[in-house]
Design a protein around this motif. Structure first.
Motif, PDB file in Angstrom:
ATOM      1  N   ASN A 115      36.300 -13.755  35.807  1.00 16.41           N
ATOM      2  CA  ASN A 115      34.957 -13.933  35.418  1.00 16.41           C
ATOM      3  C   ASN A 115      34.816 -12.864  34.370  1.00 16.41           C
ATOM      4  OD1 ASN A 115      31.874 -14.138  35.001  1.00 16.41           O
ATOM      5  ND2 ASN A 115      31.395 -13.925  37.379  1.00 16.41           N
ATOM      6  N   LEU A 116      34.368 -13.519  33.072  1.00 16.17           N
ATOM      7  CA  LEU A 116      34.335 -12.660  31.974  1.00 16.17           C
ATOM      8  C   LEU A 116      32.991 -11.795  31.920  1.00 16.17           C
ATOM      9  CD1 LEU A 116      35.514 -14.700  29.020  1.00 16.17           C
ATOM     10  CD2 LEU A 116      36.482 -12.646  29.888  1.00 16.17           C
ATOM     11  N   LYS A 117      32.212 -12.263  32.825  1.00 16.83           N
ATOM     12  CA  LYS A 117      30.765 -11.440  32.865  1.00 16.83           C
ATOM     13  C   LYS A 117      30.916 -10.044  33.487  1.00 16.83           C
ATOM     14  CE  LYS A 117      27.500 -15.475  32.651  1.00 16.83           C
ATOM     15  NZ  LYS A 117      27.216 -15.146  31.454  1.00 16.83           N
ATOM     16  N   THR A 118      31.873 -10.128  34.328  1.00 17.51           N
ATOM     17  CA  THR A 118      32.224  -8.759  34.902  1.00 17.51           C
ATOM     18  C   THR A 118      32.872  -7.804  33.839  1.00 17.51           C
ATOM     19  OG1 THR A 118      32.672  -9.812  36.879  1.00 17.51           O
ATOM     20  CG2 THR A 118      33.650  -7.690  36.753  1.00 17.51           C
ATOM     21  N   VAL A 119      33.519  -8.411  32.884  1.00 15.22           N
ATOM     22  CA  VAL A 119      34.006  -7.817  31.938  1.00 15.22           C
ATOM     23  C   VAL A 119      32.744  -7.126  30.811  1.00 15.22           C
ATOM     24  CG1 VAL A 119      35.599  -7.662  29.808  1.00 15.22           C
ATOM     25  CG2 VAL A 119      36.217  -8.815  32.109  1.00 15.22           C
ATOM     26  N   GLU A 120      32.003  -8.180  30.685  1.00 19.90           N
ATOM     27  CA  GLU A 120      30.859  -7.751  29.787  1.00 19.90           C
ATOM     28  C   GLU A 120      29.858  -6.791  30.477  1.00 19.90           C
ATOM     29  OE1 GLU A 120      28.852 -11.723  29.477  1.00 19.90           O
ATOM     30  OE2 GLU A 120      30.545 -12.315  28.026  1.00 19.90           O
ATOM     31  N   TRP A 121      29.854  -6.814  31.582  1.00 17.10           N
ATOM     32  CA  TRP A 121      28.981  -5.776  32.503  1.00 17.10           C
ATOM     33  C   TRP A 121      29.645  -4.280  32.350  1.00 17.10           C
ATOM     34  CZ3 TRP A 121      29.646  -2.099  36.122  1.00 17.10           C
ATOM     35  CH2 TRP A 121      28.415  -1.566  36.620  1.00 17.10           C
ATOM     36  N   ALA A 122      30.949  -4.254  32.577  1.00 20.26           N
ATOM     37  CA  ALA A 122      31.642  -3.129  32.368  1.00 20.26           C
ATOM     38  C   ALA A 122      31.646  -2.480  30.968  1.00 20.26           C
ATOM     39  CB  ALA A 122      33.219  -3.115  32.739  1.00 20.26           C
ATOM     40  N   GLU A 123      31.696  -3.382  29.953  1.00 14.63           N
ATOM     41  CA  GLU A 123      31.354  -2.896  28.666  1.00 14.63           C
ATOM     42  C   GLU A 123      30.085  -2.582  28.360  1.00 14.63           C
ATOM     43  OE1 GLU A 123      32.367  -2.256  24.525  1.00 14.63           O
ATOM     44  OE2 GLU A 123      33.597  -2.529  26.183  1.00 14.63           O
ATOM     45  N   THR A 124      28.978  -3.186  28.701  1.00 11.47           N
ATOM     46  CA  THR A 124      27.569  -2.893  28.366  1.00 11.47           C
ATOM     47  C   THR A 124      27.234  -1.510  29.228  1.00 11.47           C
ATOM     48  OG1 THR A 124      27.144  -5.065  28.331  1.00 11.47           O
ATOM     49  CG2 THR A 124      25.388  -3.599  28.688  1.00 11.47           C
ATOM     50  N   ASP A 128      34.905   3.383  31.768  1.00  9.08           N
ATOM     51  CA  ASP A 128      36.203   4.041  31.282  1.00  9.08           C
ATOM     52  C   ASP A 128      37.317   2.950  31.274  1.00  9.08           C
ATOM     53  OD1 ASP A 128      35.096   6.645  30.773  1.00  9.08           O
ATOM     54  OD2 ASP A 128      34.492   6.491  32.632  1.00  9.08           O
ATOM     55  N   TYR A 129      37.337   2.121  32.157  1.00 11.11           N
ATOM     56  CA  TYR A 129      38.442   1.156  32.018  1.00 11.11           C
ATOM     57  C   TYR A 129      38.245  -0.104  33.038  1.00 11.11           C
ATOM     58  CZ  TYR A 129      39.480   3.051  36.931  1.00 11.11           C
ATOM     59  OH  TYR A 129      39.513   3.424  38.096  1.00 11.11           O
ATOM     60  N   ILE A 130      38.836  -0.862  33.152  1.00 14.02           N
ATOM     61  CA  ILE A 130      38.955  -2.028  34.277  1.00 14.02           C
ATOM     62  C   ILE A 130      40.351  -2.492  34.580  1.00 14.02           C
ATOM     63  CG2 ILE A 130      36.815  -3.109  33.238  1.00 14.02           C
ATOM     64  CD1 ILE A 130      38.437  -5.028  31.635  1.00 14.02           C
ATOM     65  N   SER A 131      40.208  -3.059  35.707  1.00 18.84           N
ATOM     66  CA  SER A 131      41.516  -3.615  36.235  1.00 18.84           C
ATOM     67  C   SER A 131      41.487  -5.016  36.751  1.00 18.84           C
ATOM     68  CB  SER A 131      42.088  -2.674  37.459  1.00 18.84           C
ATOM     69  OG  SER A 131      43.373  -3.112  37.883  1.00 18.84           O
ATOM     70  N   LYS A 157      39.292  -9.335  23.519  1.00 22.19           N
ATOM     71  CA  LYS A 157      38.458  -9.661  22.278  1.00 22.19           C
ATOM     72  C   LYS A 157      37.007  -8.835  22.683  1.00 22.19           C
ATOM     73  CE  LYS A 157      40.688 -13.967  21.601  1.00 22.19           C
ATOM     74  NZ  LYS A 157      40.546 -15.460  21.339  1.00 22.19           N
ATOM     75  N   LEU A 158      36.649  -8.698  24.013  1.00 20.34           N
ATOM     76  CA  LEU A 158      35.364  -8.342  24.134  1.00 20.34           C
ATOM     77  C   LEU A 158      35.269  -6.617  24.460  1.00 20.34           C
ATOM     78  CD1 LEU A 158      34.436 -10.683  27.160  1.00 20.34           C
ATOM     79  CD2 LEU A 158      33.501 -10.756  24.922  1.00 20.34           C
ATOM     80  N   THR A 159      36.405  -6.121  24.707  1.00 23.14           N
ATOM     81  CA  THR A 159      36.449  -4.703  24.800  1.00 23.14           C
ATOM     82  C   THR A 159      37.486  -3.987  24.311  1.00 23.14           C
ATOM     83  OG1 THR A 159      36.273  -2.997  26.669  1.00 23.14           O
ATOM     84  CG2 THR A 159      37.289  -4.945  27.186  1.00 23.14           C
ATOM     85  N   GLN A 160      37.899  -2.638  23.960  1.00 17.88           N
ATOM     86  CA  GLN A 160      38.685  -1.896  23.790  1.00 17.88           C
ATOM     87  C   GLN A 160      38.889  -0.842  24.723  1.00 17.88           C
ATOM     88  OE1 GLN A 160      40.964  -2.413  21.219  1.00 17.88           O
ATOM     89  NE2 GLN A 160      39.818  -4.245  21.019  1.00 17.88           N
ATOM     90  N   MET A 161      38.422  -1.141  26.023  1.00 16.50           N
ATOM     91  CA  MET A 161      38.243   0.078  27.071  1.00 16.50           C
ATOM     92  C   MET A 161      39.974  -0.335  27.538  1.00 16.50           C
ATOM     93  SD  MET A 161      36.062  -1.027  30.247  1.00 16.50           S
ATOM     94  CE  MET A 161      34.827  -1.506  29.609  1.00 16.50           C
ATOM     95  N   PRO A 162      40.541   0.525  28.328  1.00 17.00           N
ATOM     96  CA  PRO A 162      41.627   0.473  28.600  1.00 17.00           C
ATOM     97  C   PRO A 162      41.871  -0.697  29.718  1.00 17.00           C
ATOM     98  CG  PRO A 162      41.456   2.695  28.657  1.00 17.00           C
ATOM     99  CD  PRO A 162      40.145   2.017  28.256  1.00 17.00           C
ATOM    100  N   ILE A 163      42.800  -1.446  29.946  1.00 17.46           N
ATOM    101  CA  ILE A 163      43.061  -2.520  30.858  1.00 17.46           C
ATOM    102  C   ILE A 163      44.204  -2.364  31.415  1.00 17.46           C
ATOM    103  CG2 ILE A 163      43.642  -5.078  31.085  1.00 17.46           C
ATOM    104  CD1 ILE A 163      41.652  -5.572  28.561  1.00 17.46           C
TER     105      ILE A 163
END
Length: 219
Positions: A115-124, A128-131, A157-163
């Motif tokens: 779910n990309l919305k989870t990534v968007e939430w983390a970015e917003t 510090d990172y997502i897994s 494309k949505l974030t530059q935080m560490p993956i």
């Protein structure tokens, strides 16, 4: 820790149920011989009487190599220990309350799936990172659906935080990750359950460096 942030590499997940002496001995050997991005203490304390004592023993080992210690979900233990961060398995409903009760330099991470919305939430919310979990079938990540690699590509494309990538990852299958842009891999049983954990950690690090070098040369 000298500064807020998480470096790329092997994100080591450890299970407190392993037994304190065995766990600490394995961890010390790994830290002495391998580069570790972070150590996460799995939220599995059902038979541990003094959680804070165990966490602080782990923190003491990790401080020698400036390796952050991250708690799994248990953010309230941050104030009782020397831990550096907290990793949430899902978006916490009381996140604003949590933010008010923790230091601004605490590392925050979040598990993502398809779910990309989870990534968007983390970015917003300036995590510090997502897994991403689970990359491959795994007995220790059996609650996670397999992640569509296209989701990981879209996330970059949505974030530059560490993956970080987690679930079923072994040195033998890491070449299958070459098409992805990521900073590191999260590993639990592949290292901690190995007969020689430090050698296993080095094998992971070696394969990760091979992927990074190949991707760099192909750019």
């Amino acid at each position: 820790m000298e500064s807020k942030g998480i470096k790329g590499g092997i994100y080591l997940v450890i299970d407190p149920q392993m037994g304190e002496v065995i766990l600490l001995n394995k961890l010390q050997e790994i830290l002495e011989k391998s580069e570790i991005a972070a150590v996460q203490l799995w939220d599995n304390f059902k038979s541990i009487d003094n959680q804070s004592s165990l966490i602080n023993s782990i923190c003491k080992l990790c401080q020698a190599t400036d390796t952050p210690v991250i708690l799994n979900n248990n953010w309230k233990l941050l104030k009782q220990t020397a831990a550096n961060g907290v990793h949430f398995d899902e978006i916490p409903k009381n996140f604003q309350e949590i933010k008010k009760n923790i230091s601004s330099d605490v590392l925050l991470g979040l598990t993502c799936n398809n779910n990309l919305k989870t990534v968007e939430w983390a970015e917003t919310n300036n995590l510090d990172y997502i897994s991403f979990c689970s990359i491959f079938p795994s007995s220790t990540a059996n609650s996670c659906d397999l992640v569509d690699f296209e989701i990981i590509k879209e996330s970059r494309k949505l974030t530059q935080m560490p993956i970080f990538l987690a679930g079923g990852i072994k040195p033998a299958n890491m070449h299958l990750l070459k098409e992805l842009d990521f900073e590191g891999v999260a590993v639990i049983s592949g290292i901690m359950s190995a007969e020689n954990s430090s050698i296993s950690a080095e094998n992971y690090n070696s394969e990760l460096k091979n992927i990074k070098n190949e991707n760099f040369n192909n750019k």
